[in-house]
Design a protein around this motif. Structure first.
Motif, PDB file in Angstrom:
ATOM      1  N   ARG A  49      28.225  30.240  41.650  1.00 48.96           N
ATOM      2  CA  ARG A  49      27.884  31.459  40.919  1.00 48.96           C
ATOM      3  C   ARG A  49      29.118  32.316  40.669  1.00 48.96           C
ATOM      4  O   ARG A  49      29.874  32.615  41.589  1.00 48.96           O
ATOM      5  CB  ARG A  49      26.842  32.257  41.700  1.00 48.96           C
ATOM      6  CG  ARG A  49      26.384  33.513  40.974  1.00 48.96           C
ATOM      7  CD  ARG A  49      25.347  34.255  41.793  1.00 48.96           C
ATOM      8  NE  ARG A  49      24.987  35.518  41.160  1.00 48.96           N
ATOM      9  CZ  ARG A  49      24.180  36.412  41.699  1.00 48.96           C
ATOM     10  NH1 ARG A  49      23.660  36.178  42.905  1.00 48.96           N
ATOM     11  NH2 ARG A  49      23.903  37.533  41.054  1.00 48.96           N
ATOM     12  N   GLY A  50      29.321  32.682  39.415  1.00 47.92           N
ATOM     13  CA  GLY A  50      30.491  33.484  39.032  1.00 47.92           C
ATOM     14  C   GLY A  50      30.218  34.969  39.199  1.00 47.92           C
ATOM     15  O   GLY A  50      30.066  35.702  38.209  1.00 47.92           O
ATOM     16  N   GLY A  53      31.765  40.296  41.919  1.00 50.42           N
ATOM     17  CA  GLY A  53      32.196  40.817  43.207  1.00 50.42           C
ATOM     18  C   GLY A  53      33.308  39.996  43.834  1.00 50.42           C
ATOM     19  O   GLY A  53      33.953  40.446  44.791  1.00 50.42           O
ATOM     20  N   LEU A  54      33.561  38.779  43.322  1.00 44.48           N
ATOM     21  CA  LEU A  54      34.667  37.967  43.834  1.00 44.48           C
ATOM     22  C   LEU A  54      36.018  38.433  43.322  1.00 44.48           C
ATOM     23  O   LEU A  54      37.061  38.047  43.861  1.00 44.48           O
ATOM     24  CB  LEU A  54      34.451  36.500  43.425  1.00 44.48           C
ATOM     25  CG  LEU A  54      33.287  35.759  44.089  1.00 44.48           C
ATOM     26  CD1 LEU A  54      33.088  34.399  43.446  1.00 44.48           C
ATOM     27  CD2 LEU A  54      33.529  35.606  45.584  1.00 44.48           C
ATOM     28  N   VAL A  55      36.033  39.247  42.267  1.00 44.15           N
ATOM     29  CA  VAL A  55      37.297  39.696  41.675  1.00 44.15           C
ATOM     30  C   VAL A  55      37.934  40.762  42.571  1.00 44.15           C
ATOM     31  O   VAL A  55      37.280  41.738  42.962  1.00 44.15           O
ATOM     32  CB  VAL A  55      37.070  40.255  40.260  1.00 44.15           C
ATOM     33  CG1 VAL A  55      38.408  40.682  39.641  1.00 44.15           C
ATOM     34  CG2 VAL A  55      36.371  39.216  39.386  1.00 44.15           C
ATOM     35  N   ARG A  56      39.196  40.566  42.903  1.00 40.81           N
ATOM     36  CA  ARG A  56      39.918  41.521  43.760  1.00 40.81           C
ATOM     37  C   ARG A  56      39.923  42.909  43.134  1.00 40.81           C
ATOM     38  O   ARG A  56      40.066  43.041  41.915  1.00 40.81           O
ATOM     39  CB  ARG A  56      41.354  41.033  43.978  1.00 40.81           C
ATOM     40  CG  ARG A  56      42.140  41.834  45.014  1.00 40.81           C
ATOM     41  CD  ARG A  56      43.484  41.175  45.280  1.00 40.81           C
ATOM     42  NE  ARG A  56      44.324  41.172  44.086  1.00 40.81           N
ATOM     43  CZ  ARG A  56      45.142  42.183  43.735  1.00 40.81           C
ATOM     44  NH1 ARG A  56      45.227  43.261  44.498  1.00 40.81           N
ATOM     45  NH2 ARG A  56      45.879  42.096  42.655  1.00 40.81           N
ATOM     46  N   VAL A 100      36.608  34.286  36.364  1.00 35.52           N
ATOM     47  CA  VAL A 100      35.525  35.260  36.459  1.00 35.52           C
ATOM     48  C   VAL A 100      36.098  36.631  36.129  1.00 35.52           C
ATOM     49  O   VAL A 100      37.084  37.065  36.745  1.00 35.52           O
ATOM     50  CB  VAL A 100      34.887  35.281  37.863  1.00 35.52           C
ATOM     51  CG1 VAL A 100      33.802  36.352  37.941  1.00 35.52           C
ATOM     52  CG2 VAL A 100      34.307  33.919  38.203  1.00 35.52           C
ATOM     53  N   LYS A 101      35.512  37.323  35.176  1.00 32.64           N
ATOM     54  CA  LYS A 101      36.004  38.633  34.748  1.00 32.64           C
ATOM     55  C   LYS A 101      35.370  39.734  35.593  1.00 32.64           C
ATOM     56  O   LYS A 101      34.220  39.621  36.046  1.00 32.64           O
ATOM     57  CB  LYS A 101      35.689  38.856  33.273  1.00 32.64           C
ATOM     58  CG  LYS A 101      36.450  37.914  32.350  1.00 32.64           C
ATOM     59  CD  LYS A 101      36.213  38.271  30.898  1.00 32.64           C
ATOM     60  CE  LYS A 101      37.034  37.362  29.987  1.00 32.64           C
ATOM     61  NZ  LYS A 101      38.481  37.567  30.191  1.00 32.64           N
ATOM     62  N   ALA A 102      36.111  40.803  35.787  1.00 32.99           N
ATOM     63  CA  ALA A 102      35.632  41.923  36.595  1.00 32.99           C
ATOM     64  C   ALA A 102      34.424  42.600  35.969  1.00 32.99           C
ATOM     65  O   ALA A 102      33.573  43.152  36.678  1.00 32.99           O
ATOM     66  CB  ALA A 102      36.759  42.929  36.805  1.00 32.99           C
ATOM     67  N   ASP A 103      34.319  42.538  34.633  1.00 32.27           N
ATOM     68  CA  ASP A 103      33.205  43.195  33.955  1.00 32.27           C
ATOM     69  C   ASP A 103      32.046  42.227  33.702  1.00 32.27           C
ATOM     70  O   ASP A 103      31.150  42.512  32.914  1.00 32.27           O
ATOM     71  CB  ASP A 103      33.665  43.825  32.647  1.00 32.27           C
ATOM     72  CG  ASP A 103      34.307  42.822  31.703  1.00 32.27           C
ATOM     73  OD1 ASP A 103      34.396  41.635  32.092  1.00 32.27           O
ATOM     74  OD2 ASP A 103      34.729  43.220  30.602  1.00 32.27           O
ATOM     75  N   GLY A 104      32.063  41.072  34.361  1.00 36.16           N
ATOM     76  CA  GLY A 104      30.986  40.101  34.228  1.00 36.16           C
ATOM     77  C   GLY A 104      31.364  38.951  33.314  1.00 36.16           C
ATOM     78  O   GLY A 104      32.253  39.057  32.474  1.00 36.16           O
TER      79      GLY A 104
END
Length: 554
Positions: A49-50, A53-56, A100-104
């Protein structure tokens, strides 16, 4: 085999590039250091799942790149890539990248070719098995247990597959024949009328085009004939050009005498008369060539219209009328053959069914023997792994006929009972994550399977055990790593000492930002880390000596 893992801006990891080799690799570190982040990153590359929340924090996107050895031609992985239009050059490593982008939103790539997360998840089982407390893939999926048992017992189902194919073909042939006869019986009158009609017509392939060409030729000849008649009027008759030229020639002949100019004029008129006569002769030849019987045109048109009308009636092309007639005759012949043909097909089906039963029953018998051997092999692995009270069994149960296939008639599932008197249940029913991982290890060692994932990851397989059990786990992991690449997240010094490569996961803080890092340990650093695992925060000389002994005996 996984060769490299590159992580950018995933949770606490800012930038990390790891290299992996064959054999057993161990990952250690204090609780909370971020070992789970590493597994999450690998899972992301494999289609997990992308989650944004995984984005630093503060980064625009997270990127994980996993590099594997070049896939071998003809493998299921290459077939899957081909089915999805992805190409990999021979000898080229397999590179999977997930963003994976921070904005989804997320994107996946296989060797820089766009790939969906769903495709990455399909590829994952052929590349990496991740076994942890919440993992439900690999050995935990009952759908793969039959194939695993066949590999263990070398019970090749090829003969059953061939017999199944022959059985299905015989069933289809009989069903088709019965349907044809039933349909033909309902339509006998129509069939007989149609066959008689098409036979009387006697259409032939290419006939329409031939008739159309002939018709066009006759229509063109008719037009040319009209034009030739007009030309005749210009040349012949009292007012025609040739008659007047001849009159002019007679006058010139009478008056020309010795006059040079008139003599030349006479010669020119004579040539014109000669050429005109040639033209008349050639037009007569053309008229003969183009002559046709008007009745032939009428017959041709009538035949053409008849062919086209019949084609429209049966909704086919005129060239297909002959084939339609053959098809209709064949249907009548099948109908006339009646039950004699059906009886022959029924006999063929009965023979195919008997052959499948024989092959499938023999396969079931071999599976039953293999299941007993597997149960014994797994049982021998349970006690050293502190699973003395547990029992394992391989269930080979007959499927209903609707479940039969080229793989046989059996349902195969691995079941366990973890406590005395407790009922058997599927592997996924185990409550303890540590027990689950140890069961999987016991199965893996017993199966020594071929054709699975080339890399396996065990997450804290040693949870809640120590001493001799931890040593047994380490010994079995090292044995399994002789045939496949293993990565183990561990808190056990006995397991860590068995590793061919040791990676330390540690968290650092510069006062404002917390980061997780991973580094490979040399022999001295490795001894210190194992000593820390033995003694805790304060590393003693006794712990170092014990670490040295573990490394020497590993």
């Amino acid at each position: 085999m996984l060769t490299e893992l590159s992580i950018r801006d995933v949770v606490l990891i800012e930038a990390l590039d790891l290299g992996f080799g064959p054999g057993l690799g161990v990952l250690t570190g204090e609780t909370g250091a971020g070992k789970s982040i590493l597994l999450d990153a690998l899972g992301l590359a494999l289609g997990g799942r992308g989650d944004s929340g995984l984005v630093r924090h503060g980064a625009a996107q997270a990127v994980v790149t996993a590099t594997f050895d070049p896939p071998a031609p003809g493998t299921p992985l290459m077939a899957l890539l081909d089915e999805n239009g992805l190409t990999i050059e021979a000898g080229e490593p397999l590179i999977i990248r997930r963003i994976v982008k921070a904005d989804g939103g997320s994107r996946g790539f296989v060797n820089d070719q766009p790939a969906s997360a769903g495709l990455l998840r399909e590829m994952a089982p052929t590349l990496v098995e991740i076994h942890g407390q919440h993992d439900e893939r690999g050995l935990l999926n009952p759908r793969g247990h039959r194939a695993l048992l066949d590999i263990f017992g070398r019970t090749e189902p090829a003969a059953t597959t061939r017999a199944w194919t022959a059985l299905r073909e015989a069933e289809d042939a009989l069903a088709t024949a019965r349907a044809d006869i039933e349909s033909a019986a309902r339509d006998r009158d129509w069939l007989e009328h149609t066959v008689a009609e098409l036979t009387a017509l006697g259409a032939e392939p290419g006939e329409e085009e031939t008739l159309a060409d002939t018709r066009r030729s006759m229509q063109r000849a008719e037009k040319i004939a009209d034009d030739l008649s007009a030309i005749d009027d210009y040349l012949e008759g009292s007012d025609g050009g040739l008659a007047k030229l001849r009159q002019a020639a007679r006058v010139l002949e009478r008056i020309s005498g010795d006059h040079v100019a008139l003599a030349d004029a006479l010669a020119a008129v004579d040539r014109a008369v000669i050429e005109g006569s040639v033209a008349e002769e050639r037009m007569r030849d053309a008229r003969i060539d183009l002559a046709y019987d008007p009745r032939s045109l009428e017959d041709d048109e009538a035949r053409l219209f008849e062919l086209r009308a019949m084609a429209r009636k049966h909704r086919v092309q005129p060239d297909d009328l002959a084939a339609l007639a053959d098809e209709m005759r064949a249907r009548l012949e099948r109908l006339d053959a009646g039950e004699g043909g059906i009886a022959l097909l029924e006999a063929t089906l009965a023979k195919a069914r008997a052959a499948y039963d024989k092959a499938a029953d023999a396969l079931s018998a071999r599976r039953a023997k293999a299941a007993l051997r597997l149960d014994t092999a797994v049982a021998g692995e349970l006690a050293p792994l502190k699973l003395d009270a547990a029992r394992f069994r391989t269930v080979c149960a007959p499927l209903g006929e609707e479940g039969w296939s080229g793989a046989g008639k059996d349902r195969v599932e691995f079941e366990i009972s973890t406590n005395p008197g407790a009922p058997f249940a599927g592997l996924t029913k185990i409550a303890s994550g540590g027990e689950l991982s140890r069961f999987i290890l016991a199965l893996k060692v017993a199966l020594a399977e071929e054709g699975g994932a080339t890399t396996m990851v065990f997450d804290e397989i040693d949870r809640g055990v120590g001493g001799a059990v931890a040593s047994a786990i380490g010994e079995r992991l090292a044995r399994l790593a002789q045939s496949t690449q293993l990565l183990v997240v561990t808190h056990s010094p006995q397991v860590a000492a068995r590793g061919a490569k040791h990676l330390l996961i540690a968290k650092s803080n510069d006062g404002t930002v917390t980061r997780t890092g991973v580094r490979a340990l040399d022999e001295t650093e490795r001894r210190e880390e194992i000593a820390r695992m033995l003694s805790g925060a304060t590393i003693t000389d006794e712990a170092r000596a014990q670490a040295e002994r573990l490394l020497e005996t590993a």
